[in-house]
Design an enzyme around this catalytic site. Structure first.
Site, PDB file in Angstrom:
ATOM      1  N   GLU A 161      27.636  55.754  59.833  1.00 37.93           N
ATOM      2  CA  GLU A 161      26.470  54.990  59.377  1.00 37.93           C
ATOM      3  C   GLU A 161      26.262  53.248  59.652  1.00 37.93           C
ATOM      4  O   GLU A 161      26.754  52.572  59.456  1.00 37.93           O
ATOM      5  CB  GLU A 161      26.423  55.085  57.606  1.00 37.93           C
ATOM      6  CG  GLU A 161      25.951  56.138  57.577  1.00 37.93           C
ATOM      7  CD  GLU A 161      26.261  56.267  55.871  1.00 37.93           C
ATOM      8  OE1 GLU A 161      26.089  55.587  55.347  1.00 37.93           O
ATOM      9  OE2 GLU A 161      25.683  57.190  55.680  1.00 37.93           O
ATOM     10  N   GLU A 217      26.230  64.330  57.163  1.00 35.01           N
ATOM     11  CA  GLU A 217      26.243  64.164  54.958  1.00 35.01           C
ATOM     12  C   GLU A 217      25.296  64.421  54.475  1.00 35.01           C
ATOM     13  O   GLU A 217      23.688  64.098  54.999  1.00 35.01           O
ATOM     14  CB  GLU A 217      26.792  62.855  54.200  1.00 35.01           C
ATOM     15  CG  GLU A 217      28.164  62.254  55.178  1.00 35.01           C
ATOM     16  CD  GLU A 217      28.799  60.296  55.052  1.00 35.01           C
ATOM     17  OE1 GLU A 217      27.439  60.456  53.969  1.00 35.01           O
ATOM     18  OE2 GLU A 217      29.115  59.888  55.267  1.00 35.01           O
TER      19      GLU A 217
HETATM   20  C1  FCB Z   1      27.720  57.371  52.634  1.00 34.14           C
HETATM   21  C2  FCB Z   1      29.010  57.271  52.901  1.00 34.14           C
HETATM   22  C3  FCB Z   1      30.153  57.617  52.212  1.00 34.14           C
HETATM   23  C4  FCB Z   1      29.809  57.544  51.410  1.00 34.14           C
HETATM   24  C5  FCB Z   1      28.517  57.964  51.031  1.00 34.14           C
HETATM   25  C6  FCB Z   1      27.848  58.839  49.373  1.00 34.14           C
HETATM   26  O1  FCB Z   1      26.859  55.966  52.952  1.00 34.14           O
HETATM   27  O2  FCB Z   1      29.338  57.497  54.575  1.00 34.14           O
HETATM   28  O3  FCB Z   1      30.925  56.985  52.853  1.00 34.14           O
HETATM   29  O4  FCB Z   1      29.918  56.745  50.403  1.00 34.14           O
HETATM   30  O5  FCB Z   1      27.677  57.172  51.262  1.00 34.14           O
END
Ligand code: FCB
Length: 448
Positions: A172, A354
């Site tokens: 990110e 994610e």
């Molecule tokens: C993302 C992050 C991760 C976690 C999730 C909920 O932005 O990469 O570390 O905090 O959100």
């Protein structure tokens, strides 16, 4: 790469990768053990009022000592892959120079345990825990940071490249640069326009340098960057909010992938960042990668804010929108659309690195954690992903955030994203109902 073949397992490609994700600072703990140096998040956690309840990552899930239990939990889930991150200050306590053998050996043990369990390690080099010693030298605002990162990547490649083939450079890009250098929502807690612009460009340069190093040192490496992308929606239908949303979209969704994959910055950022771009930089940044890592949760509502550095701020979602227990809006259709748009825009295989749902989960009177809200979220998003596949999106895998409840940055331990519940008094782990649900889904998807 050719498109994976379909089988009769509910339509999932036979080689679709099902996994879970975590990150070093959020789970490892052992912050002061075996020679680990401090990171910018250790520093931030010690600043009063920064983190809910004054929580820190000092112990976190104690994964550093309990990693074998955690590998066993993953084996029970039946995941094929585990995305974790290396803590830069654990292997290079000062960020550069002398390596810390005890820290390097920890990841050897973890990787070996994963391989023995039949789980493929996906190693992310940077999930926000910059060594404090490097921040003291300017951190990502220093152009030297690209070289520091390349040397760190070389250390990881030489040490683990015999067993690890899947590497991500950063997690990110836009989130940690925007929150850390423009909004003071994350470490190192700077709020300065020029610092932010420099950080964007130097992180992009570090990515390009890291890709080159990994490519040259790891035979058969499969390399990607991990981007958080979501639709940015103006809170109100006004020219001010629309403009704010357009600029946030450039920052959030395009400043990194456009530079890395299309060799250009989006227009408004391009003008502002020009003073920091040297001849040849865009070619240094835009290096061939093998896949696109997508982190996706839900859309962001943006509004104009004249007092903010970039003139945008987070707005509110309409009152009637479904939300998770921690208030994040839920729009699975936008996840489907994002996967389709991404395929068209960057033409790379996509791994969803994610996706997941935060909550305030608690054990019931029988000690069980029946997180129906998370199951509903995952079901809807995995369904949306399947629709995207049907529409031609090139999605190759999906990782739930997260294996464990963990240190959720500014929210500390109060927001839980795990498939596995962690009691932060005892560190005892209890799989939630969603863990059993995900295990069943994976089993079903693998039926040949
Ligand atoms: C993302 C992050 C991760 C976690 C999730 C909920 O932005 O990469 O570390 O905090 O959100």
């Amino acid at each position: 790469m050719s498109r994976p073949s379909k089988n009769d397992s509910g339509g999932w490609p036979a080689d679709f990768v099902w996994g879970v994700s975590t990150s070093s600072y959020q789970i490892e703990g052992a912050a002061l053990e075996d020679g680990r140096g401090p990171s910018i998040w250790d520093t931030r956690c010690r600043q009063k009022g920064r983190i809910a309840n004054g929580d820190t990552g000092d112990i976190a899930c104690d994964h550093y000592h309990r990693y074998l239990d955690d590998v066993a939990l993953m084996k029970e889930l039946g995941v094929a892959a585990y995305r974790f991150s290396l803590a830069w200050p654990r292997v290079l306590p000062l960020g550069r120079g002398a390596a810390n053998e005890a820290g390097l050996a920890f990841y050897d043990r973890l990787i070996d345990a994963l391989l023995a369990a039949g789980i493929e390690p996906w190693l992310c080099l940077y999930h926000w825990d910059l060594p404090q010693a490097l921040d003291d030298l300017g951190g990502w605002t220093s152009r030297d940071s690209a070289g520091w990162f390349a040397d760190y990547a070389a250390l990881a490649a030489r040490r683990y490249g015999d067993r690890v083939k899947r590497f991500a450079t950063f997690n990110e890009f836009s989130v940690f640069t925007l929150f850390g250098y423009a909004m003071d929502w994350g470490a190192p807690g700077v709020a300065d326009r020029d610092a932010h612009l420099k950080a964007i460009h130097h992180v992009n340069l570090a990515h390009g340098a890291g890709v080159d190093v990994l490519r040259s040192l790891v035979a058969g490496a499969s390399i990607g960057g991990i981007h958080n992308r979501q639709r940015i929606i103006p809170e109100h239908d006004t020219p001010e909010d629309k403009r704010a949303a357009a600029l946030l979209d450039e920052h959030w969704n395009r400043a990194f992938p456009d530079a890395q994959l299309l060799a250009c910055y989006p227009p408004m950022i391009a003008r502002a960042i020009e003073p920091y771009v040297q001849a040849g930089d865009m070619a240094r940044i835009c290096r061939p990668v093998d896949w696109f890592g997508l982190n996706h949760y839900g859309p962001i509502f943006a509004k104009a804010d004249a007092a903010a550095i970039w003139g945008f701020a987070w707005g509110s979602a309409p009152a009637d929108v479904p939300r998770s227990a921690i208030g994040w809006p839920i729009y699975p259709d936008l996840f489907r659309d994002e996967l389709c748009d991404l395929t068209r825009r960057y033409r790379l295989p996509i791994y969803v690195t994610e996706n997941g749902c935060g909550g305030k989960d608690k054990p019931d009177e029988r000690g069980e954690i029946v997180d129906r809200h998370r199951i509903a979220f995952l079901e809807a998003h995995i369904g949306a992903m399947r629709e995207a596949l049907g529409k031609g999106a090139d999605v190759r895998g999906y990782f739930v955030w997260s294996l464990l409840d963990n240190f959720e940055w500014s929210a500390g331990y109060s927001d839980r994203f795990g498939l596995v519940y962690v009691d932060f008094a005892t560190r005892e782990r209890t799989p939630k109902a969603s863990a059993r649900w995900y295990a069943k889904l994976i089993k079903g998807a693998q039926v040949r």
